[in-house]
Design a protein around this motif. Structure first.
Motif: not given
Length: 172
Positions: A12-18, A28-33, A56-59, A110-117
């Motif tokens: 569910t988290w991945f579907v929502y985020g995607g 998200r692009a601004e954060r990743a730039a 593309a990453h989201g899809v 948020l970084f650590l949440k992503n590491v947990s995922l």
């Protein structure tokens, strides 16, 4: 049993985020730039926009999460999600670039949440795939197939016996 519940919950988290990445890629692009754009320049891909990569990453994330949720090929889906999450971990939350302490703390959380995922996707990719479990499932399938063949053979014998009886009755 729990795997059939856990995989859709994790997905569910991945579907929502995607979906959010596809619908609103700018934030998200601004954060990743700061991480992605130097890599694109180094690779000679200056024409590629970060927002397009985020979309593309989201899809890809939505597709892999849907496959995981349906438990069609959980190992493959889990590994794909792990790779996509690793990219998010590396580029999506560069807390080390933040100057403001409060903002850095938020980004690190948020970084650590992503590491947990990422850990969750690796567990999803490996849970329930032990060699012993596969061997038991294969043995059970072979046993059921042998049972079905025996039942089919018994039906053939029974049918042949009936035909033989009828032939004997006709002769007499």
């Amino acid at each position: 049993m729990f795997r059939h519940l856990a995989r859709p919950l994790l997905a569910t988290w991945f579907v929502y985020g995607g979906v959010q990445s596809v619908l609103e890629p700018e934030k998200r692009a601004e954060r990743a730039a700061p991480v992605v754009e130097p890599l694109l320049k180094e690779a000679g891909l200056e024409d590629v926009r970060t927002t397009d990569l985020v979309k593309a990453h989201g899809v890809a994330t939505v597709a892999a999460a849907a496959v995981l949720a349906l438990s069609r090929t959980p190992r493959t889906a889990g590994l794909v999600l792990a790779g996509l999450t690793a990219a998010t971990v590396a580029a999506g939350r560069p807390f080390w670039l933040e100057q403001d302490e409060v903002r850095r703390e938020e980004q690190m959380e948020l970084f650590l949440k992503n590491v947990s995922l990422l850990g969750g996707t690796l567990l999803a990719a490996t849970a329930g795939h032990s060699p012993r479990r596969k061997a038991r499932a294969k043995a059970l399938k072979a046993k059921e197939q042998a049972k079905a063949e025996a039942k089919k053979g018994a039906a053939v014998v029974k049918s042949e016996a009936r035909h033989a009886k009828r032939a004997v009755k006709k002769r007499t």
